[in-house]
Design an enzyme around this catalytic site. Structure first.
Site, PDB file in Angstrom:
ATOM      1  N   HIS A 163       0.876  -1.176   0.000  1.00 42.40           N
ATOM      2  CA  HIS A 163       0.000   0.000   0.000  1.00 42.40           C
ATOM      3  C   HIS A 163       0.911   1.224   0.000  1.00 42.40           C
ATOM      4  O   HIS A 163       1.523   1.539   1.020  1.00 42.40           O
ATOM      5  CB  HIS A 163      -0.882   0.022   1.248  1.00 42.40           C
ATOM      6  N   PHE A 164       1.032   1.870  -1.150  1.00 40.92           N
ATOM      7  CA  PHE A 164       1.917   3.034  -1.262  1.00 40.92           C
ATOM      8  C   PHE A 164       1.166   4.363  -1.132  1.00 40.92           C
ATOM      9  O   PHE A 164       1.737   5.433  -1.268  1.00 40.92           O
ATOM     10  CB  PHE A 164       2.712   2.974  -2.566  1.00 40.92           C
ATOM     11  N   HIS A 189      -1.939 -12.760   3.234  1.00 40.64           N
ATOM     12  CA  HIS A 189      -1.492 -12.650   4.628  1.00 40.64           C
ATOM     13  C   HIS A 189      -2.147 -13.607   5.627  1.00 40.64           C
ATOM     14  O   HIS A 189      -2.870 -13.212   6.520  1.00 40.64           O
ATOM     15  CB  HIS A 189      -1.584 -11.205   5.136  1.00 40.64           C
ATOM     16  N   ASP A 242       2.759  -6.715   2.780  1.00 38.56           N
ATOM     17  CA  ASP A 242       1.593  -5.890   3.129  1.00 38.56           C
ATOM     18  C   ASP A 242       2.069  -4.546   3.676  1.00 38.56           C
ATOM     19  O   ASP A 242       1.500  -4.009   4.634  1.00 38.56           O
ATOM     20  CB  ASP A 242       0.687  -6.605   4.131  1.00 38.56           C
ATOM     21  N   GLY A 301      -1.533  -1.467  10.231  1.00 31.75           N
ATOM     22  CA  GLY A 301      -0.574  -1.475   9.134  1.00 31.75           C
ATOM     23  C   GLY A 301       0.735  -0.848   9.545  1.00 31.75           C
ATOM     24  O   GLY A 301       0.795  -0.052  10.486  1.00 31.75           O
TER      25      GLY A 301
END
Length: 447
Positions: A64-65, A238, A312, A331
């Site tokens: 997730h950028f 995951h 992730d 996260g």
């Protein structure tokens, strides 16, 4: 930019073997691999790695950028630089940005951002929702990595919870369907119980009890049942529990599997014992569970019930993470430290170098049909990582490249160091420095 580079005296880790030899790169392609290569040219760049290891660049199938819309946390540019420092040369990014990547138009806008700013090779998942089947069917399956469905709510709230819609999606697409599996009703009930007792200040150690083994298993088993019913190609992201590993097989080769799975670095490294010292810095969805779960995940990884290792990678600011339990997001950042963490596990005798390469390089390429990457082969793109396995360094604020400027590994000393990262034949990272080249390309798929 046309370049010729000769890597000399390498231990090449590839396709289940470690071979000593040289690698010749011409432009962006691996031209030759041999025990000894000599080239007579003044224009050649020779790198003598003096017996250090050369691995294929890692393909991280889940990051997730945060761009567009959440760029106070991260951008494609900042996180792709951190990825190179960690030996990750290709990434597949998730759709829960703002706006979400749930229309073809928004998908193409994201590709345009990456074309301008990514230092690593890139692709994206298209996001499924309760009401965008029409858009899903418009996606060119050769142009994207696959489809992502959240079967449990997480950052961005893209929960797909209509059973009829879910079955239609599974039955209608040929894309690899990657799923986040946690049962929403179970989580809500567990959360309500903890909130009744603690309010918003729920101790972090209850995270794996709220997002429990039961929540994970219920959702994973339902997704697998649906995939078997519809014939869909399913990849379960995951895994976090030992119980879930029994849903997967190692009886057939990966290329023939219709149902596959992934484990992330944090579920292989941390356990619920670490919440006391790490707190929200190891708050992920699904949650880090018990040491027994961690052991069972390792067992399934090594016996090939689990196919892929990923990160992730999901950064948030420390200010956000320091909120009380109910408002601290789940996260954390990982792409810069995933390979060195795996190499640390190699030093501890948990996994071989060949197995690391299989799970983090070869298998993502097989699973997503990535063209000419994930291996060290003549004719393939020269995405290569050089690692010195005896060059200790400590993770600290000064050497963290994530935009959020923190890591769950802060203070940890790793024995191994990534010394060089090549992307499409260009040296893009060298000893703690991202070089001023942007060599990343859009991933292509042989489907």
């Amino acid at each position: 930019m046309n370049t010729t580079t000769l890597i000399k005296n390498a231990k090449i880790v590839n396709e289940g073997k470690i071979l000593e030899g040289d690698i010749l790169i011409e432009n962006n392609i691996i031209k030759e691999i041999d025990t000894s290569i000599s080239v007579k040219s003044a224009d050649i760049n020779v790198i003598d790695v003096e017996g250090n290891y050369v691995l294929p660049g890692l393909i991280d199938d889940q990051v997730h950028f945060r761009e567009p819309g959440l760029t106070h946390k991260a951008t494609i540019e900042t996180e792709s630089k951190a990825a190179l420092a960690g030996g990750v040369t290709s990434f597949i990014e998730m759709p829960n940005t703002n706006p979400q990547t749930t229309t073809v138009e928004k998908l193409e806008e994201k590709f345009a951002i990456a074309a301008e700013s990514s230092h690593a090779n890139y692709s994206f998942m298209f996001g499924g929702t309760n009401d965008n089947l029409e858009q899903i069917l418009k996606v060119d399956t050769k142009s994207v990595a696959g489809l992502k469905l959240f079967l449990g709510s997480s950052t961005g709230n893209m929960l797909v919870d209509d059973p009829q819609v879910l079955e239609k999606i599974f039955a209608s697409t040929d894309m690899v369907i990657s799923v986040h599996c946690e049962d929403e009703q179970t989580i809500r009930e567990n959360l309500a119980e903890c909130k009744a007792k603690y309010g918003d200040e729920i101790p972090m150690k209850y995270h794996p009890i709220i997002r429990s083994e039961e929540a994970c298993y219920l959702s994973s088993s339902k997704a697998i049942e649906l995939a078997k019913k519809t014939g869909a190609r399913l990849h379960v992201f995951h895994l976090s529990t030992g119980k879930e590993t029994n849903l997967f097989t190692n009886k057939i080769p990966l290329k023939d599997k219709k149902i596959t799975s992934e484990v992330c670095i944090h579920h292989l490294w941390f356990s619920d014992e670490d919440y006391e010292t790490k707190g929200s810095r190891i708050k992920w969805n699904p949650a880090v569970k018990t040491a027994k779960d961690r052991d069972q995940l390792w067992k399934a990884l090594l016996d090939d019930r689990i196919d892929v290792i990923a990160t992730d990678h999901a950064p948030h600011t420390l200010e956000e993470k320091n909120n009380p339990y109910t408002s601290a997001p789940s996260g954390g950042p990982l792409v810069q430290h995933s390979l060195v963490a795996l190499l640390e596990c190699y030093h501890k005798g948990k996994i071989s170098l060949e197995k690391i390469v299989e799970k983090a390089c070869h298998n993502p390429a097989i699973l997503f049909d990535v063209e000419k990457r994930g291996y060290i082969r003549e004719g393939y793109y020269a995405d290569l990582v050089i690692a010195d396995l005896n060059a200790p360094w400590t993770v600290n604020k000064e050497n963290i490249l994530y935009k959020c400027k923190w890591s769950p590994f802060e203070g940890n000393t790793f024995k191994s160091r990534i010394t060089h990262t090549f992307v499409n034949g260009q040296l893009a990272y060298n000893n703690f420095k991202v070089l001023n080249v942007r060599a990343g390309k859009r991933l292509t798929f042989s489907r």
